[in-house]
Every structure is written in structure tokens, then in C-alpha cells.
Design a protein around this motif. Structure first.
Motif, PDB file in Angstrom:
ATOM      1  N   THR A   1      51.994 -12.308 -15.588  1.00 42.75           N
ATOM      2  CA  THR A   1      51.310 -13.411 -14.912  1.00 42.75           C
ATOM      3  C   THR A   1      52.339 -14.453 -14.470  1.00 42.75           C
ATOM      4  OG1 THR A   1      50.924 -14.652 -16.958  1.00 42.75           O
ATOM      5  CG2 THR A   1      49.245 -13.064 -16.303  1.00 42.75           C
ATOM      6  N   GLU A   2      51.958 -15.281 -13.523  1.00 40.06           N
ATOM      7  CA  GLU A   2      52.882 -16.265 -12.965  1.00 40.06           C
ATOM      8  C   GLU A   2      53.340 -17.281 -14.010  1.00 40.06           C
ATOM      9  OE1 GLU A   2      53.938 -16.726  -9.110  1.00 40.06           O
ATOM     10  OE2 GLU A   2      54.066 -14.849 -10.219  1.00 40.06           O
ATOM     11  N   ILE A   3      52.412 -17.758 -14.818  1.00 39.87           N
ATOM     12  CA  ILE A   3      52.706 -18.717 -15.887  1.00 39.87           C
ATOM     13  C   ILE A   3      51.866 -18.319 -17.090  1.00 39.87           C
ATOM     14  CG2 ILE A   3      52.684 -21.150 -16.607  1.00 39.87           C
ATOM     15  CD1 ILE A   3      52.725 -21.932 -13.665  1.00 39.87           C
ATOM     16  N   ASN A   4      52.426 -18.447 -18.279  1.00 43.10           N
ATOM     17  CA  ASN A   4      51.661 -18.114 -19.473  1.00 43.10           C
ATOM     18  C   ASN A   4      52.184 -18.928 -20.649  1.00 43.10           C
ATOM     19  OD1 ASN A   4      49.732 -16.774 -21.026  1.00 43.10           O
ATOM     20  ND2 ASN A   4      50.195 -14.798 -20.080  1.00 43.10           N
ATOM     21  N   SER A   5      51.337 -19.123 -21.629  1.00 37.43           N
ATOM     22  CA  SER A   5      51.715 -19.837 -22.846  1.00 37.43           C
ATOM     23  C   SER A   5      50.943 -19.246 -24.010  1.00 37.43           C
ATOM     24  CB  SER A   5      51.382 -21.335 -22.737  1.00 37.43           C
ATOM     25  OG  SER A   5      52.029 -21.933 -21.634  1.00 37.43           O
ATOM     26  N   ASP A   6      51.607 -19.145 -25.162  1.00 35.18           N
ATOM     27  CA  ASP A   6      50.872 -18.728 -26.349  1.00 35.18           C
ATOM     28  C   ASP A   6      50.337 -19.965 -27.064  1.00 35.18           C
ATOM     29  OD1 ASP A   6      53.499 -18.144 -28.842  1.00 35.18           O
ATOM     30  OD2 ASP A   6      53.216 -19.751 -27.403  1.00 35.18           O
ATOM     31  N   ARG A   7      49.458 -19.734 -28.038  1.00 33.22           N
ATOM     32  CA  ARG A   7      48.778 -20.821 -28.753  1.00 33.22           C
ATOM     33  C   ARG A   7      48.142 -21.810 -27.770  1.00 33.22           C
ATOM     34  NH1 ARG A   7      53.378 -22.936 -32.673  1.00 33.22           N
ATOM     35  NH2 ARG A   7      54.567 -22.562 -30.768  1.00 33.22           N
ATOM     36  N   MET A   8      47.620 -21.262 -26.674  1.00 34.12           N
ATOM     37  CA  MET A   8      47.008 -22.113 -25.654  1.00 34.12           C
ATOM     38  C   MET A   8      45.699 -22.689 -26.185  1.00 34.12           C
ATOM     39  SD  MET A   8      46.960 -23.602 -22.799  1.00 34.12           S
ATOM     40  CE  MET A   8      48.504 -22.967 -22.166  1.00 34.12           C
ATOM     41  N   LEU A   9      45.558 -24.004 -26.097  1.00 27.18           N
ATOM     42  CA  LEU A   9      44.440 -24.681 -26.751  1.00 27.18           C
ATOM     43  C   LEU A   9      43.089 -24.188 -26.260  1.00 27.18           C
ATOM     44  CD1 LEU A   9      45.713 -28.373 -27.014  1.00 27.18           C
ATOM     45  CD2 LEU A   9      45.572 -26.649 -28.811  1.00 27.18           C
ATOM     46  N   TRP A  10      42.943 -24.003 -24.930  1.00 28.91           N
ATOM     47  CA  TRP A  10      41.615 -23.614 -24.456  1.00 28.91           C
ATOM     48  C   TRP A  10      41.313 -22.147 -24.779  1.00 28.91           C
ATOM     49  CZ3 TRP A  10      44.588 -26.346 -20.579  1.00 28.91           C
ATOM     50  CH2 TRP A  10      45.415 -25.544 -19.792  1.00 28.91           C
ATOM     51  N   SER A  11      42.357 -21.334 -24.938  1.00 30.99           N
ATOM     52  CA  SER A  11      42.125 -19.961 -25.394  1.00 30.99           C
ATOM     53  C   SER A  11      41.719 -19.951 -26.864  1.00 30.99           C
ATOM     54  CB  SER A  11      43.383 -19.118 -25.186  1.00 30.99           C
ATOM     55  OG  SER A  11      43.710 -19.020 -23.815  1.00 30.99           O
ATOM     56  N   MET A  12      42.383 -20.785 -27.668  1.00 33.04           N
ATOM     57  CA  MET A  12      42.018 -20.901 -29.081  1.00 33.04           C
ATOM     58  C   MET A  12      40.599 -21.446 -29.231  1.00 33.04           C
ATOM     59  SD  MET A  12      45.659 -22.485 -30.357  1.00 33.04           S
ATOM     60  CE  MET A  12      45.097 -22.884 -32.000  1.00 33.04           C
TER      61      MET A  12
END
Length: 353
Positions: free
Chosen positions: A182-193
Motif C-alpha cells: 500500500t502507498e502508506i501504512n502504519s501498525d498499531r493504527m488507532l482506528w484499526s484497533m
């Protein structure tokens, strides 16, 4: 397409949020004795009617993502997951439409894509992407509509990603189910959590918050059946231990602090420690269907130009025909990459391969 085109477009999700904002404003105004409550209510109703009048796709049985164009707006028939889900959760739909949307929406192997079908030559992000927070809203809508198959598929999409990646990434590539690409990604993403946690709080435990308190309407697919307990849940001035037993979306019995209750509800002014035990009816709710679709990408948009009295565009590989729109309305279907037009009458043309 430029910023001006985006400005004049009318998006499903944006209008769903505007609708709900006016509903909330109406409630606040009523609480404060503000006469503008009626104005907010009227605006909300106008938005709701416009969404159902202008964006409902009778053939597909779900909403279009938006209207767009330069001077004459036309409907983009793509599916937009978040807008569809919010329309169900905010009661912009009636129950029949809600069930139709959930049963007919195109779902892919690894989850519900942000849009469908995908756009060519755009890297995975919102396009060709699955976002766990969007998936969570979709799951809430599936639970509300009572579609067990779609809910199981959606829960699997969230739990598979979190379990496989050992974190809650922001998004994943729809075509592969992988966070890489993906173009940008982050782990421990608040809205995913938050979306992951909401599956426990708002689906399995069925919490619905209001100014008056918490209502419990658990929705547990059979494959997720059993006993589930949430302990030390802090709610205002109270601490709750909540247990849901069995499976289904109907409540058989409720115990609050060990005593039978007529409804699964905790008042907002409650204090201290309390227990809630809900026995579900072990009922199936898998009668409605689910549309599992390949992760299809549309053909590129033709780029027409005017040459004399001919509207011409490059041949698109894979195209079997071209749909020409005039002033936002279907005009002609042609097998050739050109069409004779009346240049003496001003008009706006669009071509779809």
C-alpha cells in the motif's frame, strides 16, 4: 478531474455524515430548548430523501458512491463500503434496503474493499484496499441487518489480518491480503484497533450507547458461539462485568445482578459494580445471501477530444463497447472509438469503456 469537480460532486458517505450531524444537532437543540431544532430536523430529512432519490441503484440494490461531472452530474455506480455502512447505521435506509445492501454488496476474498470495482493505474490505498476500520463499520451494519454470512466474512477479515500480522495495520492490499504494497501504512493504527475492539463491545456484547444508558443487543454467529465475558468495563460511574452466552441475534433471558430483567439495559445514572448475563436464543440468522466477487478492476477511462464533428478517443484494450453520455445522461453505445456529434448545440460528453 480537478478540485472544482470534487467540490461539486455529491458523495454518499459525506452526505450520510451530514445527515447524522443534523440529527445530533437537532437532539442538542431540543435539549437546550433551541428553536433551531426544527431546522436541523428538516435539513436531515432533505438529505435523507436526496440520498435515496439520487444515489439508490435499483438494479444493484445498493447506493452509488457519488454523482460527479462538470455541469451535468451523473451517477458513478461504484460501491463505497463506508458510505453504505453509515447509511444503514444512521437509519438513512429502511430495514428492507439495509438487508438488500448487505446481501448484494460485492465482497472480495480478503474483506470488503473501500470501493468496488477498483480503478486502474492507481496504487493500492483507498483503491484496491481494505481498511479494518471500514470493515468494522461494515460488520456493524451487517450485524444490524441480521446477515450472519456477511458478518462472519467481515469478522474473519479483521481477525485474519490482526492474527497474521500480529498488529493492527492501517490497511492492506485487497488483491493479496498483505499489508505490504500500500502507498502508506502504519501498525498499531488507532482506528484499526478501535474497529477490532468494537467487534467485542458492539457486536458480541451488543452495546448501544445513548444519553439514557446502554442497551445490549448481542449478535453472535454460530461459529463464534460459546460464553464470552467482558470484565471491569468502566461506564460512567459504574464498573460492569458482562457475559453473553450462546449464539444468535435474539435474547432468551437477561440477568442483572443475578435477578431476571425484562430488557437488557443499564441506566446511565447507575453506580458501583454490577453484572449483566445475557443468554442468547441459539438461533440462526443465515437466511440472507452474500455476494463474493473477484477483485475486479475496470478499464481505463477514455480521453475523448473533438475533431471537427467527431468525438474521438484512443482505442482501449479489452473494451467491447463504449458508452457515451451527453449532459449526464446515456446518449449512445458504439463499438468504435468515435462518434459524430452536433457541434452547433453545446453539450458535455463523457465516455466509458
Amino acid at each position: 478531474m480537478n478540485n472544482a469537480d470534487i467540490y461539486v460532486s455529491e458523495n454518499l458517505g459525506t452526505n450520510a455524515v451530514h445527515f447524522q450531524a443534523h440529527i445530533i444537532a437537532q437532539s442538542m437543540a431540543q435539549h437546550l430548548g433551541d428553536k433551531r431544532a426544527a431546522v436541523y430536523a428538516q435539513r436531515a430529512e432533505q438529505i435523507k430523501k436526496a440520498i435515496n432519490r439520487q444515489l439508490w441503484l435499483a438494479k444493484q440494490q445498493y447506493y452509488a458512491q457519488y454523482t460527479y461531472g462538470r455541469h451535468q452530474l451523473m451517477v458513478s455506480p461504484r460501491f463505497e463500503a463506508l458510505g453504505e455502512a453509515l447509511s444503514i447505521l444512521f437509519n438513512i435506509t429502511d430495514p428492507a434496503k439495509a438487508k438488500a445492501i448487505i446481501a448484494n454488496a460485492p465482497l472480495t476474498t480478503f474483506g470488503t474493499t473501500c470501493i468496488y470495482p477498483q480503478i486502474p493505474n492507481i496504487p493500492p490505498y483507498h483503491n484496491n484496499g481494505i481498511w479494518p476500520f471500514v470493515q468494522a463499520y461494515w460488520n456493524l451494519a451487517a450485524a444490524k441487518a441480521g446477515n450472519e454470512k456477511v458478518l462472519v466474512h467481515g469478522l474473519a477479515a479483521i481477525y485474519r489480518a490482526a492474527g497474521l500480522f500480529l498488529t493492527n495495520y492501517e490497511n492492506m492490499v485487497a488483491a493479496t491480503g498483505d499489508f505490504l504494497g500500500t502507498e502508506i501504512n502504519s501498525d498499531r493504527m488507532l482506528w484499526s484497533m478501535a474497529g477490532n475492539l468494537a467487534m467485542v463491545h458492539r457486536v458480541f456484547m451488543g452495546m448501544q450507547f445513548s444519553p439514557q444508558g446502554i442497551s445490549f443487543n448481542p449478535v453472535v454467529p454460530k461459529v463464534f458461539g460459546g460464553n464470552k465475558t467482558l470484565t471491569h468495563f468502566q461506564y460512567r460511574n459504574a464498573t460492569l462485568n458482562i457475559t453473553v452466552k450462546g449464539y444468535g441475534n435474539k435474547i432468551a433471558s437477561v440477568l442483572i445482578d443475578g435477578k431476571p430483567a425484562t430488557k437488557a439495559f443499564i441506566a446511565g445514572n447507575i453506580k458501583g459494580h454490577h453484572t449483566v448475563v445475557i443468554q442468547l436464543a441459539n438461533n440462526s440468522f443465515d437466511g440472507d445471501g452474500m455476494q463474493l466477487a473477484p477483485n475486479y478492476t475496470t478499464l481505463p477511462n477514455p480521453q475523448p477530444k473533438l475533431e471537427g464533428q467527431q468525438l474521438v478517443w484512443p482505442q482501449i484494450d479489452g473494451a467491447v463497447r463504449y458508452e457515451v453520455f451527453r449532459n449526464g445522461k446515456p446518449h449512445r453505445t458504439t463499438l468504435q472509438p468515435s462518434l459524430t456529434v452536433n457541434v452547433d448545440t453545446p453539450a458535455q460528453y463523457q465516455v466509458i469503456a
